[in-house]
Design a protein around this motif. Structure first.
Motif, PDB file in Angstrom:
ATOM      1  N   ALA A 102       0.810  -1.222   0.000  1.00 43.40           N
ATOM      2  CA  ALA A 102       0.000   0.000   0.000  1.00 43.40           C
ATOM      3  C   ALA A 102       0.844   1.274   0.000  1.00 43.40           C
ATOM      4  CB  ALA A 102      -0.945  -0.007   1.195  1.00 43.40           C
ATOM      5  N   SER A 103       1.922   1.336   0.785  1.00 46.33           N
ATOM      6  CA  SER A 103       2.706   2.581   0.889  1.00 46.33           C
ATOM      7  C   SER A 103       3.273   3.031  -0.453  1.00 46.33           C
ATOM      8  CB  SER A 103       3.835   2.425   1.903  1.00 46.33           C
ATOM      9  OG  SER A 103       3.296   2.276   3.184  1.00 46.33           O
TER      10      SER A 103
ATOM     11  N   TRP B 206       0.420   4.365  -2.613  1.00 50.58           N
ATOM     12  CA  TRP B 206      -0.047   5.711  -2.282  1.00 50.58           C
ATOM     13  C   TRP B 206       0.969   6.766  -2.709  1.00 50.58           C
ATOM     14  CZ3 TRP B 206      -4.810   6.453  -2.095  1.00 50.58           C
ATOM     15  CH2 TRP B 206      -5.678   5.531  -1.505  1.00 50.58           C
TER      16      TRP B 206
ATOM     17  N   VAL C 207       0.339   7.332  -6.277  1.00 43.91           N
ATOM     18  CA  VAL C 207      -0.866   8.158  -6.451  1.00 43.91           C
ATOM     19  C   VAL C 207      -0.519   9.629  -6.246  1.00 43.91           C
ATOM     20  CG1 VAL C 207      -3.128   8.721  -5.469  1.00 43.91           C
ATOM     21  CG2 VAL C 207      -2.498   6.328  -5.848  1.00 43.91           C
ATOM     22  N   VAL C 208       0.214   9.936  -5.179  1.00 41.29           N
ATOM     23  CA  VAL C 208       0.575  11.326  -4.878  1.00 41.29           C
ATOM     24  C   VAL C 208       1.485  11.892  -5.971  1.00 41.29           C
ATOM     25  CG1 VAL C 208       1.878  12.790  -3.265  1.00 41.29           C
ATOM     26  CG2 VAL C 208       0.244  11.109  -2.399  1.00 41.29           C
TER      27      VAL C 208
ATOM     28  N   VAL D 165      -4.304   3.563  -7.313  1.00 39.26           N
ATOM     29  CA  VAL D 165      -4.824   3.413  -5.946  1.00 39.26           C
ATOM     30  C   VAL D 165      -4.584   1.968  -5.513  1.00 39.26           C
ATOM     31  CG1 VAL D 165      -6.918   3.420  -4.543  1.00 39.26           C
ATOM     32  CG2 VAL D 165      -6.501   5.266  -6.165  1.00 39.26           C
TER      33      VAL D 165
END
Length: 181
Positions: free
Chosen positions: A5-6, A9, A12-13, A52
């Motif tokens: 997940a990290s 994300w 995504v950023v 995502v």
């Protein structure tokens, strides 16, 4: 996208920030830069949405079909514009890669539909293309001799090194997304 997940994300950023800068570049006084920035903003925000992490509930199948339609239309537009602007050939490849990834995600629960072993041929070809693109973009950021001064103040929308850095980060993001297929 599959994976931890990290990093998802962070991807995504990165893509969303790149898209925001591309929107800022659309205020440029140079028409070709504005046009290219619009396509790059669409690509960056689309990549942010696709990146995502899998920890978030997967979008419904119609969402992936919508991605396919939007990036299919972007590919047709890039094909039309590529007749006169070689830069748009890259936009065409990028839009087609987004269509491909959306189709893979639409057809596979858990985003992993490639039967058999190894990397599918199209994924491998796209990985090679974007690896070359990232290396070329990275080399373009290296200083090549002295820069002529006295050109005046350049606004944030017209900074060639920032737009090249955005293209580099989008290429790296595309590689990261393709690897997770």
């Amino acid at each position: 996208m599959r994976g931890p997940a990290s990093p998802g994300w962070l991807l995504v950023v990165l893509c969303a920030a790149t898209g925001a800068y591309c929107l800022l570049r659309m205020r440029s006084s140079v028409e070709e830069q504005r046009r290219a920035a619009g396509g790059e903003a669409l690509m960056a925000f689309g990549m942010a949405a696709m990146a995502v992490p899998a920890a978030v509930p997967a979008p419904p199948r119609w969402a992936w079909l919508a991605y396919t339609a939007v990036f299919g239309a972007a590919a047709v537009r890039a094909l039309w514009v590529a007749r006169t602007s070689p830069h748009h050939v890259h936009h065409l490849v990028g839009a087609c890669a987004m269509v491909y990834m959306a189709e893979v995600m639409a057809t596979a629960p858990g985003h992993h539909s490639h039967g058999g072993s190894g990397v599918p041929l199209l994924t491998g070809a796209l990985l090679l293309y974007f690896t070359g693109y990232v290396l070329r973009s990275g080399l373009r950021l290296l200083p090549m001799g002295s820069v002529a001064g006295g050109a005046g103040t350049v606004g944030w929308a017209d900074r060639p090194e920032l737009s090249q850095a955005c293209r580099l980060s989008m290429g790296i993001a595309m590689l990261a997304m393709l690897v997770t297929l």
